[in-house]
Design a protein around this motif. Structure first.
Motif, PDB file in Angstrom:
ATOM      1  N   ILE A   1       0.831  -1.205   0.000  1.00 11.27           N
ATOM      2  CA  ILE A   1       0.000   0.000   0.000  1.00 11.27           C
ATOM      3  C   ILE A   1       0.867   1.258   0.000  1.00 11.27           C
ATOM      4  O   ILE A   1       0.488   2.294  -0.573  1.00 11.27           O
ATOM      5  N   THR A   2       2.049   1.187   0.601  1.00  7.85           N
ATOM      6  CA  THR A   2       2.966   2.329   0.559  1.00  7.85           C
ATOM      7  C   THR A   2       3.507   2.525  -0.854  1.00  7.85           C
ATOM      8  O   THR A   2       3.633   3.658  -1.338  1.00  7.85           O
ATOM      9  N   THR A   3       3.817   1.423  -1.522  1.00  7.35           N
ATOM     10  CA  THR A   3       4.263   1.494  -2.917  1.00  7.35           C
ATOM     11  C   THR A   3       3.164   2.070  -3.797  1.00  7.35           C
ATOM     12  O   THR A   3       3.423   2.866  -4.713  1.00  7.35           O
ATOM     13  N   ALA A   4       1.919   1.668  -3.537  1.00  2.00           N
ATOM     14  CA  ALA A   4       0.794   2.206  -4.296  1.00  2.00           C
ATOM     15  C   ALA A   4       0.688   3.717  -4.131  1.00  2.00           C
ATOM     16  O   ALA A   4       0.427   4.442  -5.103  1.00  2.00           O
ATOM     17  N   ALA A   5       0.895   4.221  -2.914  1.00  2.00           N
ATOM     18  CA  ALA A   5       0.843   5.665  -2.666  1.00  2.00           C
ATOM     19  C   ALA A   5       1.880   6.398  -3.516  1.00  2.00           C
ATOM     20  O   ALA A   5       1.592   7.463  -4.091  1.00  2.00           O
ATOM     21  N   CYS A   6       3.066   5.815  -3.625  1.00  2.00           N
ATOM     22  CA  CYS A   6       4.108   6.410  -4.472  1.00  2.00           C
ATOM     23  C   CYS A   6       3.697   6.387  -5.940  1.00  2.00           C
ATOM     24  O   CYS A   6       3.937   7.346  -6.690  1.00  2.00           O
ATOM     25  N   GLY A   7       3.070   5.299  -6.360  1.00  2.00           N
ATOM     26  CA  GLY A   7       2.603   5.187  -7.737  1.00  2.00           C
ATOM     27  C   GLY A   7       1.522   6.205  -8.064  1.00  2.00           C
ATOM     28  O   GLY A   7       1.515   6.787  -9.155  1.00  2.00           O
ATOM     29  N   TYR A   8       0.600   6.433  -7.125  1.00  2.00           N
ATOM     30  CA  TYR A   8      -0.446   7.437  -7.346  1.00  2.00           C
ATOM     31  C   TYR A   8       0.172   8.828  -7.501  1.00  2.00           C
ATOM     32  O   TYR A   8      -0.265   9.615  -8.351  1.00  2.00           O
ATOM     33  N   ALA A   9       1.177   9.119  -6.679  1.00  2.00           N
ATOM     34  CA  ALA A   9       1.841  10.419  -6.767  1.00  2.00           C
ATOM     35  C   ALA A   9       2.537  10.583  -8.115  1.00  2.00           C
ATOM     36  O   ALA A   9       2.481  11.652  -8.733  1.00  2.00           O
ATOM     37  N   LEU A  10       3.191   9.509  -8.580  1.00  2.00           N
ATOM     38  CA  LEU A  10       3.870   9.561  -9.877  1.00  2.00           C
ATOM     39  C   LEU A  10       2.864   9.749 -11.009  1.00  2.00           C
ATOM     40  O   LEU A  10       3.091  10.524 -11.941  1.00  2.00           O
ATOM     41  N   MET A  11       1.723   9.059 -10.926  1.00  2.00           N
ATOM     42  CA  MET A  11       0.683   9.210 -11.942  1.00  2.00           C
ATOM     43  C   MET A  11       0.177  10.648 -11.987  1.00  2.00           C
ATOM     44  O   MET A  11      -0.024  11.220 -13.066  1.00  2.00           O
ATOM     45  N   TYR A  12      -0.003  11.238 -10.829  1.00  2.00           N
ATOM     46  CA  TYR A  12      -0.446  12.633 -10.750  1.00  2.00           C
ATOM     47  C   TYR A  12       0.546  13.559 -11.452  1.00  2.00           C
ATOM     48  O   TYR A  12       0.155  14.433 -12.238  1.00  2.00           O
ATOM     49  N   ILE A  13       1.828  13.350 -11.200  1.00  2.00           N
ATOM     50  CA  ILE A  13       2.863  14.203 -11.800  1.00  2.00           C
ATOM     51  C   ILE A  13       2.858  14.065 -13.324  1.00  2.00           C
ATOM     52  O   ILE A  13       2.935  15.055 -14.059  1.00  2.00           O
ATOM     53  N   LEU A  14       2.750  12.835 -13.813  1.00  2.00           N
ATOM     54  CA  LEU A  14       2.760  12.594 -15.262  1.00  2.00           C
ATOM     55  C   LEU A  14       1.547  13.222 -15.948  1.00  2.00           C
ATOM     56  O   LEU A  14       1.678  13.876 -16.988  1.00  2.00           O
ATOM     57  N   LEU A  15       0.366  13.028 -15.360  1.00  2.00           N
ATOM     58  CA  LEU A  15      -0.846  13.548 -15.984  1.00  2.00           C
ATOM     59  C   LEU A  15      -0.890  15.076 -15.924  1.00  2.00           C
ATOM     60  O   LEU A  15      -1.350  15.720 -16.870  1.00  2.00           O
ATOM     61  N   ARG A  16      -0.410  15.645 -14.835  1.00  2.00           N
ATOM     62  CA  ARG A  16      -0.372  17.106 -14.739  1.00  2.00           C
ATOM     63  C   ARG A  16       0.568  17.691 -15.793  1.00  2.00           C
ATOM     64  O   ARG A  16       0.268  18.724 -16.419  1.00  2.00           O
ATOM     65  N   LYS A  17       1.681  17.014 -16.037  1.00  2.00           N
ATOM     66  CA  LYS A  17       2.628  17.461 -17.057  1.00  2.00           C
ATOM     67  C   LYS A  17       2.004  17.416 -18.443  1.00  2.00           C
ATOM     68  O   LYS A  17       2.168  18.346 -19.249  1.00  2.00           O
ATOM     69  N   LEU A  18       1.255  16.353 -18.727  1.00  2.00           N
ATOM     70  CA  LEU A  18       0.591  16.238 -20.033  1.00  2.00           C
ATOM     71  C   LEU A  18      -0.471  17.320 -20.204  1.00  2.00           C
ATOM     72  O   LEU A  18      -0.593  17.925 -21.282  1.00  2.00           O
ATOM     73  N   ASN A  19      -1.241  17.581 -19.158  1.00  2.00           N
ATOM     74  CA  ASN A  19      -2.265  18.628 -19.234  1.00  2.00           C
ATOM     75  C   ASN A  19      -1.652  19.991 -19.483  1.00  2.00           C
ATOM     76  O   ASN A  19      -2.139  20.774 -20.310  1.00  2.00           O
ATOM     77  N   ARG A  20      -0.580  20.302 -18.788  1.00  2.00           N
ATOM     78  CA  ARG A  20       0.068  21.607 -18.947  1.00  2.00           C
ATOM     79  C   ARG A  20       0.677  21.765 -20.338  1.00  2.00           C
ATOM     80  O   ARG A  20       0.654  22.853 -20.925  1.00  2.00           O
TER      81      ARG A  20
END
Length: 494
Positions: A445-464
């Motif tokens: 579950i800790t690894t999943a939290a890191c993955g969610y954060a990484l997904m957020y960063i990637l998608l925010r970069k694509l949107n911008r």
């Protein structure tokens, strides 16, 4: 008054031409009052059907944990790791058919495929009430996994035919609330039915399988008559409401960058899903979260009994935990849709769940009350993370068959966690603490939290990047054939 030069006229014409290309399809006006009334009708008729179907699915899947502490282990001689193997084998067949089922849903018709799944696994559960040995238990678990395999991706895809992406988190949340409530309902059923031990020569755990199987069978039969293939054939929608849904879909097609296909099977969309790194990252996060979800929902009765409670009392003590998980998830899903945010909720909730596992690892076994409280802390984030991540992958993929493939792939990879989850909950010391199970789960579950954060960063970069595009860049992207979620007008939910 100055007369425009030839160059100025040419430039003005070029700009108008570009504007026409970008705005050729105008959004259809929809009466917000009528739309709100339609959504309320969908929530009153469609959502309860989906919830009931998913509730009986999880009820039949997870009842092995209740049966285990109600005498099944002794009657079938489930010594050593035999119970773990039985739990694991369910997921072997479960993960095998998820992608094909979701991709073929439209062709095979939801009104036929979904009832087929329900009736099939119901017959298996009814048969499980009469098994006499370990080999028969393994056979029923394999068959149960095969019939339940395509249900969840099919239901989530089916809901996406009616609801817009920003409306889906709450509706998908209803499915996971159903899975949590199935634990509560299953605990109550187990408490009542195991008291029938010996009636008509059947042990209490056999009554549990039999009654739950009959309940599921009735739901499956009713689904044949109640579930439409799509909103166009829905018997409970009038023509005005169907027109409104068509307009909603058309507007969503425009919003999502002109989603590619609707009816014909498009292999290119299937390939796009397999080539999308975001789909694989999301699926990996689902694997981590499901490791906790499957282990927790299947073995919670066994875990609580390890705290020192009796088998009968344990059945009842599982109920408040699942009710709490359901209430938290409903609340979080509402605000996730309201603020149009996923990672903002998923990351902290995953970390809260990790605290719960840490408590079950570190608190002395003599502190029974604290350990029981830890199960509530653990349950707080599990269903939220699993459910919101499913919604996230729906929001992040446009094009019917790309979305269908992405959901199926995510569920296949995510549900393969069940193979591991079925093996990690074993007693490794004399005090009854499940050290390996809790340790693996806290890591996951800790690894999943890191993955969610990484997904957020990637998608925010694509949107911008898309927001910074010039008109010429957008036209080039459109002319190159980038549609669906690759369209420059598509924006990812964060």
């Amino acid at each position: 008054m100055t007369t425009p030069t030839h160059d100025e006229k040419a430039m003005e014409g070029s700009i108008n031409e570009k504007d026409a290309q970008l705005g050729a399809i105008e959004e259809i006006h929809i009466d917000p009052v009528a739309e709100k009334k339609l959504i309320r009708k969908l929530d009153l008729i469609l959502s309860p059907m989906m919830v009931l179907i998913f509730l009986v699915a999880y009820l039949d899947r997870a009842n092995i944990g209740n049966a285990a502490i109600a005498g099944m282990n002794e009657d079938l001689n489930l010594t050593g790791n035999r119970l773990n193997v039985a739990v694991t084998l369910f997921y072997v067949t479960y993960i095998a058919f998820e992608v094909p089922a979701s991709v073929m849903l439209k062709k095979l018709r939801p009104s036929r495929l979904i009832p087929f799944f329900i009736i099939g696994w119901s017959a298996v559960i009814i048969g499980a009430a009469f098994i006499q040995n370990y080999a028969s238990l393994l056979a029923t678990r394999l068959l149960l996994g095969a019939f339940e395999s395509g249900l969840f991706p099919c239901l989530t895809l089916y809901l996406s035919m009616y609801y817009k992406p920003l409306e889906q988190a709450r509706r998908v949340s209803y499915l996971f609330v159903a899975s949590a409530l199935s634990g509560a309902f299953g605990g109550l059923l187990a408490y009542g039915l195991t008291n029938l031990h010996g009636s008509n020569g059947l042990a209490g755990w056999r009554w549990l399988f039999l009654v739950e199987g009959v309940i599921s069978m009735l739901v499956g039969i009713a689904t044949i008559f109640l579930l439409p293939d799509n909103f166009e054939t829905a018997w409970w929608l009038n023509e005005e409401e169907k027109i409104l849904l068509r307009n909603r879909h058309e507007n969503e097609r425009i919003y999502q960058g002109q989603s590619m296909t609707a009816d014909a099977m498009d292999k290119s969309e299937v390939k796009l899903a397999f080539r999308d790194p975001k789909v694989w990252l999301n699926s990996f996060c689902q694997f981590c979260a499901n490791t906790c979800s499957f282990g927790f929902s299947t073995f919670l009765p066994v875990i609580i009994r390890g705290f020192g409670f009796s088998s009968v009392r344990t059945q009842l003590l599982t109920v408040p935990v699942y009710i709490w998980a359901s209430a938290v998830y409903l609340t979080v899903a509402f605000f996730s849709d309201y603020f149009n945010r996923r990672a903002f909720f998923m990351v902290p909730l995953a970390l809260i769940t990790s605290i719960g596992y840490a408590m079950m690892l570190g608190v002395p076994m003599s502190s029974t009350g604290v350990l029981y409280f830890a199960t509530f802390v653990t349950a707080t984030g599990i269903y939220c993370c699993v459910g919101l991540n499913v919604t996230w992958i729906i929001n992040s993929n446009a094009g019917y068959f790309k979305r269908a493939t992405a959901i199926g792939l995510q569920q296949t990879i995510g549900n393969s966690a069940g193979i591991m989850a079925g093996q990690i909950y074993r007693i490794t010391n004399d005090d009854g603490r499940y050290v390996i199970g809790h340790a693996v789960s806290i890591t996951a579950i800790t690894t999943a939290a890191c993955g969610y954060a990484l997904m957020y960063i990637l998608l925010r970069k694509l949107n911008r990047r898309r927001e910074a595009m010039s008109i010429d860049e957008r036209i080039r992207e459109i002319d190159s054939g980038k549609l669906g979620d690759r369209h420059p007008d598509f924006r990812y939910t964060l």
